[in-house]
Design a protein around this motif. Structure first.
Motif, mmCIF file in Angstrom:
data_model
loop_
_atom_site.group_PDB
_atom_site.id
_atom_site.type_symbol
_atom_site.label_atom_id
_atom_site.label_comp_id
_atom_site.label_asym_id
_atom_site.label_seq_id
_atom_site.Cartn_x
_atom_site.Cartn_y
_atom_site.Cartn_z
ATOM 1 N N GLU A 1 -4.203 28.522 -7.467
ATOM 2 C CA GLU A 1 -3.498 28.384 -6.191
ATOM 3 C C GLU A 1 -3.696 26.977 -5.643
ATOM 4 O OE1 GLU A 1 -1.581 30.681 -4.966
ATOM 5 O OE2 GLU A 1 -2.147 32.380 -6.231
ATOM 6 N N LYS A 2 -2.745 26.538 -4.785
ATOM 7 C CA LYS A 2 -2.845 25.226 -4.167
ATOM 8 C C LYS A 2 -2.844 25.371 -2.644
ATOM 9 C CE LYS A 2 -0.671 22.727 -7.990
ATOM 10 N NZ LYS A 2 0.459 21.881 -8.434
ATOM 11 N N TYR A 3 -3.643 24.520 -1.993
ATOM 12 C CA TYR A 3 -3.833 24.611 -0.556
ATOM 13 C C TYR A 3 -3.734 23.227 0.072
ATOM 14 C CZ TYR A 3 -5.961 28.924 -2.277
ATOM 15 O OH TYR A 3 -6.208 30.100 -2.940
ATOM 16 N N GLN A 4 -3.042 23.149 1.178
ATOM 17 C CA GLN A 4 -2.927 21.899 1.924
ATOM 18 C C GLN A 4 -4.060 21.819 2.935
ATOM 19 O OE1 GLN A 4 0.941 20.851 3.705
ATOM 20 N NE2 GLN A 4 -0.168 20.407 5.611
ATOM 21 N N LEU A 5 -4.818 20.733 2.874
ATOM 22 C CA LEU A 5 -5.892 20.509 3.824
ATOM 23 C C LEU A 5 -5.521 19.339 4.722
ATOM 24 C CD1 LEU A 5 -9.033 20.757 1.484
ATOM 25 C CD2 LEU A 5 -7.851 22.600 2.704
ATOM 26 N N ASP A 6 -5.373 19.605 6.010
ATOM 27 C CA ASP A 6 -5.149 18.529 6.960
ATOM 28 C C ASP A 6 -6.478 17.858 7.269
ATOM 29 O OD1 ASP A 6 -2.415 19.072 7.106
ATOM 30 O OD2 ASP A 6 -2.714 20.569 8.681
ATOM 31 N N GLU A 7 -6.410 16.706 7.880
ATOM 32 C CA GLU A 7 -7.627 15.960 8.185
ATOM 33 C C GLU A 7 -8.583 16.822 9.003
ATOM 34 O OE1 GLU A 7 -8.458 11.797 10.461
ATOM 35 O OE2 GLU A 7 -6.935 11.780 8.875
ATOM 36 N N GLY A 8 -9.806 16.943 8.525
ATOM 37 C CA GLY A 8 -10.810 17.752 9.202
ATOM 38 C C GLY A 8 -10.958 19.150 8.644
ATOM 39 N N ASP A 9 -9.983 19.628 7.890
ATOM 40 C CA ASP A 9 -10.070 20.945 7.266
ATOM 41 C C ASP A 9 -10.914 20.877 6.003
ATOM 42 O OD1 ASP A 9 -8.477 22.060 9.208
ATOM 43 O OD2 ASP A 9 -6.633 21.961 8.029
ATOM 44 N N GLY A 10 -11.367 22.034 5.541
ATOM 45 C CA GLY A 10 -12.208 22.066 4.350
ATOM 46 C C GLY A 10 -11.869 23.230 3.445
ATOM 47 N N ILE A 11 -12.546 23.278 2.306
ATOM 48 C CA ILE A 11 -12.401 24.393 1.384
ATOM 49 C C ILE A 11 -13.720 24.611 0.662
ATOM 50 C CG2 ILE A 11 -11.516 22.929 -0.489
ATOM 51 C CD1 ILE A 11 -9.758 25.316 -1.335
ATOM 52 N N PHE A 12 -14.096 25.874 0.520
ATOM 53 C CA PHE A 12 -15.273 26.266 -0.237
ATOM 54 C C PHE A 12 -14.812 26.690 -1.624
ATOM 55 C CE2 PHE A 12 -17.695 29.945 -1.810
ATOM 56 C CZ PHE A 12 -18.949 29.371 -1.961
ATOM 57 N N ILE A 13 -15.469 26.179 -2.667
ATOM 58 C CA ILE A 13 -15.155 26.509 -4.051
ATOM 59 C C ILE A 13 -16.328 27.273 -4.632
ATOM 60 C CG2 ILE A 13 -14.474 25.644 -6.315
ATOM 61 C CD1 ILE A 13 -12.471 24.916 -4.186
ATOM 62 N N ASN A 14 -16.080 28.483 -5.105
ATOM 63 C CA ASN A 14 -17.147 29.304 -5.665
ATOM 64 C C ASN A 14 -17.576 28.783 -7.036
ATOM 65 O OD1 ASN A 14 -18.986 31.425 -5.801
ATOM 66 N ND2 ASN A 14 -17.479 32.966 -5.189
ATOM 67 N N ALA A 15 -18.709 29.244 -7.503
ATOM 68 C CA ALA A 15 -19.254 28.811 -8.790
ATOM 69 C C ALA A 15 -18.336 29.226 -9.931
ATOM 70 C CB ALA A 15 -20.642 29.408 -9.001
ATOM 71 N N GLY A 16 -18.155 28.319 -10.903
ATOM 72 C CA GLY A 16 -17.385 28.623 -12.092
ATOM 73 C C GLY A 16 -15.880 28.600 -11.926
ATOM 74 N N VAL A 17 -15.395 28.172 -10.776
ATOM 75 C CA VAL A 17 -13.952 28.180 -10.498
ATOM 76 C C VAL A 17 -13.338 26.831 -10.876
ATOM 77 C CG1 VAL A 17 -12.193 28.325 -8.682
ATOM 78 C CG2 VAL A 17 -14.135 29.897 -8.679
ATOM 79 N N LEU A 18 -12.288 26.873 -11.666
ATOM 80 C CA LEU A 18 -11.567 25.667 -12.051
ATOM 81 C C LEU A 18 -10.850 25.099 -10.833
ATOM 82 C CD1 LEU A 18 -10.988 24.177 -14.801
ATOM 83 C CD2 LEU A 18 -8.809 25.401 -14.825
ATOM 84 N N HIS A 19 -11.030 23.794 -10.554
ATOM 85 C CA HIS A 19 -10.403 23.216 -9.365
ATOM 86 C C HIS A 19 -10.132 21.726 -9.558
ATOM 87 C CE1 HIS A 19 -14.777 22.729 -8.860
ATOM 88 N NE2 HIS A 19 -14.524 21.691 -8.074
ATOM 89 N N ALA A 20 -9.286 21.184 -8.681
ATOM 90 C CA ALA A 20 -8.897 19.778 -8.716
ATOM 91 C C ALA A 20 -8.360 19.397 -7.342
ATOM 92 C CB ALA A 20 -7.836 19.540 -9.795
ATOM 93 N N ASP A 21 -8.247 18.083 -7.088
ATOM 94 C CA ASP A 21 -7.772 17.602 -5.786
ATOM 95 C C ASP A 21 -6.886 16.373 -5.956
ATOM 96 O OD1 ASP A 21 -9.617 19.367 -4.097
ATOM 97 O OD2 ASP A 21 -11.066 18.248 -5.297
ATOM 98 N N TRP A 22 -5.826 16.295 -5.128
ATOM 99 C CA TRP A 22 -4.914 15.157 -5.136
ATOM 100 C C TRP A 22 -4.524 14.798 -3.704
ATOM 101 C CZ3 TRP A 22 -3.895 19.787 -7.649
ATOM 102 C CH2 TRP A 22 -4.022 19.785 -9.038
ATOM 103 N N PRO A 23 -4.034 13.581 -3.485
ATOM 104 C CA PRO A 23 -3.453 13.268 -2.167
ATOM 105 C C PRO A 23 -2.126 13.992 -2.013
ATOM 106 C CG PRO A 23 -3.180 11.417 -3.678
ATOM 107 C CD PRO A 23 -4.039 12.419 -4.398
ATOM 108 N N LEU A 24 -1.868 14.515 -0.827
ATOM 109 C CA LEU A 24 -0.619 15.235 -0.594
ATOM 110 C C LEU A 24 0.529 14.279 -0.336
ATOM 111 C CD1 LEU A 24 0.584 18.082 -0.325
ATOM 112 C CD2 LEU A 24 0.111 17.959 2.117
ATOM 113 N N ASN A 25 0.224 13.137 0.295
ATOM 114 C CA ASN A 25 1.241 12.142 0.610
ATOM 115 C C ASN A 25 0.770 10.760 0.174
ATOM 116 O OD1 ASN A 25 1.077 14.057 3.445
ATOM 117 N ND2 ASN A 25 2.986 14.067 2.265
ATOM 118 N N ALA A 26 1.686 9.809 0.207
ATOM 119 C CA ALA A 26 1.313 8.428 -0.070
ATOM 120 C C ALA A 26 0.430 7.910 1.065
ATOM 121 C CB ALA A 26 2.562 7.571 -0.220
ATOM 122 N N GLY A 27 -0.379 6.915 0.766
ATOM 123 C CA GLY A 27 -1.257 6.343 1.777
ATOM 124 C C GLY A 27 -2.706 6.728 1.552
#
Length: 307
Positions: free
Chosen positions: A64-90
């Motif tokens: 699944e993919k989730y949008q994080l605005d400035e100040g928001d966070g996400i908890f990733i459990n152990a063993g979970v495949l994950h990745a992160d990218w910028p949502l917009n330019a800048g």
């Protein structure tokens, strides 16, 4: 304990090799500039909490993919495949803490582990939890993470106790308040295992002339199921993922060796040097030779390579 730049090095299965802290104090704090380099697909035994500190982050976990605005966070459990990218330019930055659950839970025989940690770690319906500052308990969890982060980075007196206390508060909120993301069907769990197997195969054989059929066979599935699995779990195709792994390895060799560009291209599975140069430019914004020059000027080349 110093703040570290994020440097995600993985093994053949996509499992992260970076040691997060020490055996005595298994936690590390990181910052990452996603505009310069996204965080690639990986997983680790530790749990992770990250917060978008600048710009908007696209965080992916467990298909699944989730949008994080400035100040928001996400908890990733152990063993979970994950990745992160910028949502917009800048500009786009995040900071994170990665720690082994035993820092909070102690030994597997403890009440903390058995009553609180183990149920969360073993729950396939809670691979992650998105945390918004607009929700009271989620803001409190983010604040706990930030307290732990500051304690570790600044090494304030008694920071080990303060870090564990803050993380204990955070984990209690997650255990007691974070809802199940969804009822995870057996098919999704199988897909998660299969994608790890196929990523392992690609990482081990990226320099070879791989086909979708071979990648599928590594997980004992059909080519069509392979394509579906890649699409559903990491949002790409096997060939696109293969190319990204070849280019990532090429970038490492450009920074860390004196091999000629043509030799690097061949070593990374590119039979056509021109195609290699075009593909490299598409991802890194410059040709391989210029990339090496920039790395040298930045002190990251050859002896100073990050990988």
């Amino acid at each position: 304990m110093a703040l570290s730049a994020c440097d995600t090095t993985t093994d053949a299965a996509g499992r992260e090799l970076t040691a997060h802290g020490t055996a005595a104090f298994p936690i590390a704090c990181y910052h990452d500039d996603l505009a310069a380099e996204p965080v690639p697909w990986h997983w680790h035994e530790e749990v992770e909490m990250l917060i978008a500190s600048e710009g908007r982050v696209l965080a992916a976990a467990a298909g699944e993919k989730y949008q994080l605005d400035e100040g928001d966070g996400i908890f990733i459990n152990a063993g979970v495949l994950h990745a992160d990218w910028p949502l917009n330019a800048g500009r786009c930055r995040l900071y994170s803490v990665v720690f082994h659950p035993r820092l909070v839970g102690g030994s597997p025989d403890s009440v903390f582990w058995q009553k609180y940690l183990q149920p969360l770690l073993a729950d396939p319906s809670r691979p992650c939890a998105v945390l918004r500052r607009s929700v009271d308990w989620q803001r409190e969890a983010i604040d706990c993470m930030e307290r732990a982060f500051r304690a570790v980075v600044n090494e304030i007196p008694g920071y080990e106790f303060k870090t564990r206390a803050a993380l204990s508060d955070m984990m209690y909120l997650l255990v007691t308040r974070a809802p199940a993301m969804r009822t995870v069907p057996k098919k999704a769990l199988r897909s998660a295992d299969r994608i790890k197997t196929m990523l392992q195969f690609v990482q081990a054989h990226y320099a070879e002339n791989l086909t979708v059929e071979q990648i599928a066979a590594s997980a004992s599935i059909s080519p069509s199921e392979c394509l579906r699995c890649f699409h559903d779990m990491i949002g790409t195709t096997p060939n696109q993922y293969l190319r990204s792994q070849r280019l990532q390895r090429a970038a490492e060799l450009l920074c860390g060796t004196t091999l000629q560009v043509t030799a690097i291209a061949a070593q990374c599975g590119f039979e056509d040097s021109s195609y290699f140069a075009r593909s490299f430019r598409q991802i890194y914004g410059c040709g391989p030779t210029e990339f090496r020059r920039r790395a040298l000027r930045a002190g990251q080349g050859i002896a100073g390579a990050a990988h």
